[in-house]
Write an enzyme that holds these catalytic residues in place. Structure first.
Site, PDB file in Angstrom:
ATOM      1  N   LYS A 186       0.888  -1.178   0.000  1.00 14.56           N
ATOM      2  CA  LYS A 186       0.000   0.000   0.000  1.00 14.56           C
ATOM      3  C   LYS A 186       0.919   1.218   0.000  1.00 14.56           C
ATOM      4  O   LYS A 186       1.459   1.599   1.039  1.00 14.56           O
ATOM      5  CB  LYS A 186      -0.873  -0.028   1.260  1.00 14.56           C
ATOM      6  CG  LYS A 186      -2.209   0.674   1.142  1.00 14.56           C
ATOM      7  CD  LYS A 186      -2.134   2.149   0.882  1.00 14.56           C
ATOM      8  CE  LYS A 186      -1.962   2.980   2.125  1.00 14.56           C
ATOM      9  NZ  LYS A 186      -1.786   4.418   1.823  1.00 14.56           N
ATOM     10  N   GLY A 238       6.709   4.713   8.302  1.00 16.42           N
ATOM     11  CA  GLY A 238       5.852   5.892   8.407  1.00 16.42           C
ATOM     12  C   GLY A 238       5.977   6.511   9.780  1.00 16.42           C
ATOM     13  O   GLY A 238       6.986   6.322  10.472  1.00 16.42           O
ATOM     14  N   SER A 239       4.947   7.215  10.184  1.00 14.88           N
ATOM     15  CA  SER A 239       5.019   7.964  11.446  1.00 14.88           C
ATOM     16  C   SER A 239       4.884   7.036  12.653  1.00 14.88           C
ATOM     17  O   SER A 239       4.284   5.958  12.562  1.00 14.88           O
ATOM     18  CB  SER A 239       3.908   9.004  11.483  1.00 14.88           C
ATOM     19  OG  SER A 239       2.656   8.348  11.425  1.00 14.88           O
ATOM     20  N   THR A 240       5.390   7.484  13.770  1.00 12.67           N
ATOM     21  CA  THR A 240       5.308   6.697  15.004  1.00 12.67           C
ATOM     22  C   THR A 240       3.850   6.508  15.418  1.00 12.67           C
ATOM     23  O   THR A 240       3.444   5.418  15.839  1.00 12.67           O
ATOM     24  CB  THR A 240       6.111   7.402  16.114  1.00 12.67           C
ATOM     25  OG1 THR A 240       7.492   7.356  15.724  1.00 12.67           O
ATOM     26  CG2 THR A 240       5.940   6.731  17.455  1.00 12.67           C
ATOM     27  N   GLU A 241       3.051   7.555  15.224  1.00 12.71           N
ATOM     28  CA  GLU A 241       1.641   7.466  15.620  1.00 12.71           C
ATOM     29  C   GLU A 241       0.917   6.348  14.862  1.00 12.71           C
ATOM     30  O   GLU A 241       0.219   5.524  15.454  1.00 12.71           O
ATOM     31  CB  GLU A 241       1.008   8.818  15.278  1.00 12.71           C
ATOM     32  CG  GLU A 241      -0.281   9.082  15.946  1.00 12.71           C
ATOM     33  CD  GLU A 241      -0.848  10.409  15.428  1.00 12.71           C
ATOM     34  OE1 GLU A 241      -0.415  10.889  14.353  1.00 12.71           O
ATOM     35  OE2 GLU A 241      -1.722  10.945  16.112  1.00 12.71           O
ATOM     36  N   GLY A 243       2.410   3.875  13.348  1.00 10.94           N
ATOM     37  CA  GLY A 243       3.078   2.633  13.765  1.00 10.94           C
ATOM     38  C   GLY A 243       2.413   2.038  14.999  1.00 10.94           C
ATOM     39  O   GLY A 243       2.210   0.822  15.090  1.00 10.94           O
ATOM     40  N   GLU A 260       9.582   0.945  10.755  1.00 10.15           N
ATOM     41  CA  GLU A 260      10.596   1.998  10.527  1.00 10.15           C
ATOM     42  C   GLU A 260       9.864   3.316  10.706  1.00 10.15           C
ATOM     43  O   GLU A 260       9.116   3.740   9.817  1.00 10.15           O
ATOM     44  CB  GLU A 260      11.147   1.907   9.098  1.00 10.15           C
ATOM     45  CG  GLU A 260      11.920   0.655   8.783  1.00 10.15           C
ATOM     46  CD  GLU A 260      13.294   0.631   9.424  1.00 10.15           C
ATOM     47  OE1 GLU A 260      13.728   1.653   9.992  1.00 10.15           O
ATOM     48  OE2 GLU A 260      13.938  -0.435   9.390  1.00 10.15           O
ATOM     49  N   CYS A 294      13.412  10.659   7.257  1.00  2.97           N
ATOM     50  CA  CYS A 294      13.267  10.213   8.650  1.00  2.97           C
ATOM     51  C   CYS A 294      14.565  10.396   9.423  1.00  2.97           C
ATOM     52  O   CYS A 294      14.564  10.533  10.631  1.00  2.97           O
ATOM     53  CB  CYS A 294      12.832   8.753   8.665  1.00  2.97           C
ATOM     54  SG  CYS A 294      13.908   7.703   7.694  1.00  2.97           S
ATOM     55  N   GLU A 395       9.032  15.905  15.234  1.00  2.00           N
ATOM     56  CA  GLU A 395       9.543  15.714  13.874  1.00  2.00           C
ATOM     57  C   GLU A 395       8.830  16.685  12.929  1.00  2.00           C
ATOM     58  O   GLU A 395       7.605  16.666  12.817  1.00  2.00           O
ATOM     59  CB  GLU A 395       9.279  14.270  13.437  1.00  2.00           C
ATOM     60  CG  GLU A 395       9.898  13.944  12.109  1.00  2.00           C
ATOM     61  CD  GLU A 395       9.643  12.505  11.700  1.00  2.00           C
ATOM     62  OE1 GLU A 395       8.527  11.996  11.939  1.00  2.00           O
ATOM     63  OE2 GLU A 395      10.557  11.887  11.139  1.00  2.00           O
TER      64      GLU A 395
END
Ligand code: NAD
Length: 492
Positions: A186, A238-241, A243, A260, A294, A395
């Site tokens: 995706k 992608g973003s930590t959120e 993730g 990641e 990143c 970030e």
């Protein structure tokens, strides 16, 4: 020089989902617009995949995994990957033009991406024929032979961000092919074109239909993949959120997850550093890819005795950077990917100003007639940033450097580690003792000493703390796509 309209004239862009070897519309019939960030114009319509399309793609991947793909021996998978490398090399200009148009990467900065894209495919091709288990001596009573074998983890769901569409697609698909997995990718909704074209090249290279499926779409498509009961592993960048929501979604069938995620990487310049190298590298540690990286060394710690001199040189270097049309060969920074991202970065710049950081260079979007329709932001340097400011903690994912002075080694290590992220970090010093000491105490997945942003396909890459877990590149990467089966055979 060609304009964006010249380049687009007569060119057909991919716009359908790739499922089971066929280009198909979304089940819903819906499409979304993909935008050229340099002009703000619509490039084309792309099928908008959702849960129903993810279902179809996962079913196709499962059939392929259990069907023709299971009969591919390691040497067959290697052959396919090598063919794919040749195809990417031959079609690179065409493929990467899609990244230029879809996310604004400057044409003059593409040579390293070409090398990396092709090297990745050849590296994973080499791993395809070297995967193996171990025979293990045991202490069991009687005669028992013990060994392990490696098996593909199964159907992999891969979810990517926009910041390097082609290379990130290869980074997910190549290890899947090397290990005998099937995959549903995706790509990011902001930049789906190159991933779709790369998926078509996989078929041309001889990958059986259904092994590689590419389903552009929005959050709902990613969430459906992460929750899917017949997906065995999610590889997410992608973003930590997001993730964190992937981890929650994976609980349903306890699928394997590698993440990641984001970063707020410290780049530390000691007073004895070689400034001729450190200044441009510190600038490009953030400004490369317009800061949409990143790894960006966005917290720039500079030791007090050289702080003023360093910032003066950094400001001069930054002012000389050429921002503009990604099709112009001299351009060093293109636009950021979207209007949304431009607004987000500009909001951070406003927050930095309001919090009292000293704006040294930049600080605005480019709004002259040549750039006003695109999403261009001046490379920006804030000096005298305080660790507690939002620009120093969060970030930004844009071309913004936060410079922070420091006095002692212990102090900078404490401050560098005082973040929930742990992706990369840089150390600039000519003292090898300082380099070793500081490297060991920094809690990051990658440390660069007297360099920054170097990535190699054989060297594992990944995060500590909330920058994620699992590694990409290197031998550790393929392990993420493999099960280990233990076999115990009584030989009495
Ligand atoms: P994002 O997390 O918003 O989106 C990434 C992908 O996830 C997109 O394809 C999106 O459609 C999908 N998605 C969104 N919500 C989802 C959900 N609930 N479930 C499943 N999928 C969902 O990230 P972004 O804004 O596109 O990219 C920027 C982020 O990516 C930054 O934080 C950056 O640091 C990170 N990044 C990390 C690496 C790395 O290797 N560590 C590399 C590149 C980018």
């Amino acid at each position: 020089m060609k304009t964006h309209d010249d380049v687009l004239r007569g060119r057909s862009l991919p716009g359908l989902l790739l499922i089971d070897g066929e280009s198909v519309p979304a089940v819903s019939g819906r499409t979304f617009e993909t935008i050229d960030p340099a002009t703000g114009k619509v490039l084309g319509q792309v099928a908008d995949g959702d849960a129903a399309d993810i279902d179809r793609a996962v079913a196709a991947a499962r059939r392929a995994l259990e069907g023709p793909w299971s009969r591919f021996k390691p040497i067959d998978r290697q052959r396919v990957l090598l063919r794919l490398a040749d195809l990417v090399e031959a079609h690179f200009d065409d493929l990467v033009l899609l990244d230029i148009l879809d996310m604004g990467v400057p044409i003059g900065t593409l040579a390293p991406r070409r090398t990396r894209a092709v090297a990745m495919l050849r590296y994973y091709a080499s791993l395809a024929v070297t995967l193996h288990g171990q025979t293990i001596e045991n202490s069991l009573p009687g005669e028992v032979m013990t060994y392990t074998i490696k098996e593909p983890v199964g159907v992999v769901g891969a979810i990517n961000p926009w910041n390097s569409p082609l290379v990130l697609s290869i980074w997910k698909i190549a290890p899947a092919l090397a290990t005998g997995c099937a995959i549903v990718l995706k790509p990011a909704e902001q930049a789906p074109l190159a991933p779709l074209r790369f998926g078509a090249l996989c078929l041309e290279a001889g990958v059986p239909p259904g092994v590689v499926n590419v389903v552009p779409g929005h959050r709902a498509a990613g969430a459906a993949l992460a929750e899917h009961r017949d997906v065995d592993k999610i590889a997410f960048t992608g973003s930590t959120e997001v993730g964190q929501s992937i981890i929650r979604a994976s609980a349903g069938n306890v699928k394997r997850v590698s993440l990641e995620l984001g970063g707020k990487s410290p780049n530390i310049v000691f007073a004895d550093a070689d400034l001729d190298r450190a200044v441009p590298a510190a600038a490009m540690a953030v400004f490369a890819n317009s800061g949409q990286n990143c790894l960006a060394g966005s917290r720039l710690f500079v030791q007090r005795p050289i702080y003023d001199q360093f910032l003066e040189r950094l400001a001069a270097f930054t002012r000389a950077l050429r921002v503009g049309d990604p099709l112009v060969p001299e351009t060093q920074l293109g636009p950021v990917v979207s209007h949304h991202q431009m607004t987000r970065v500009c909001d951070y710049i406003d927050k930095g100003r309001a919090a009292g950081a000293r704006l040294l260079v930049g600080g605005k979007r480019l709004d002259d007639s040549a750039h006003a329709n695109g999403y261009f932001i001046q490379p920006t340097v804030f000096a005298d940033v305080d660790d507690g400011m939002a620009i120093a903690r969060e970030e930004i994912f844009g071309p913004v450097i936060c410079a922070l002075p420091f006095d002692t080694e212990d102090e900078v290590i404490r401050r560098a580690n005082a973040t929930s992220y742990g992706l990369g970090c840089g150390i600039w010093t000519l003292n090898i003792h300082t380099a070793h000491r500081v490297m060991r105490r920094l809690r990051n997945g990658t440390v660069w000493v007297n360099c920054y942003n170097l990535l190699d396909v054989a060297v594992p890459f990944g995060g500590y703390k909330m920058s994620g877990y699992g590694r990409e590149s290197g031998l550790e990467h393929v392990e993420e796509f493999l099960h280990t089966k233990s076999v115990l055979i009584s030989v009495q």
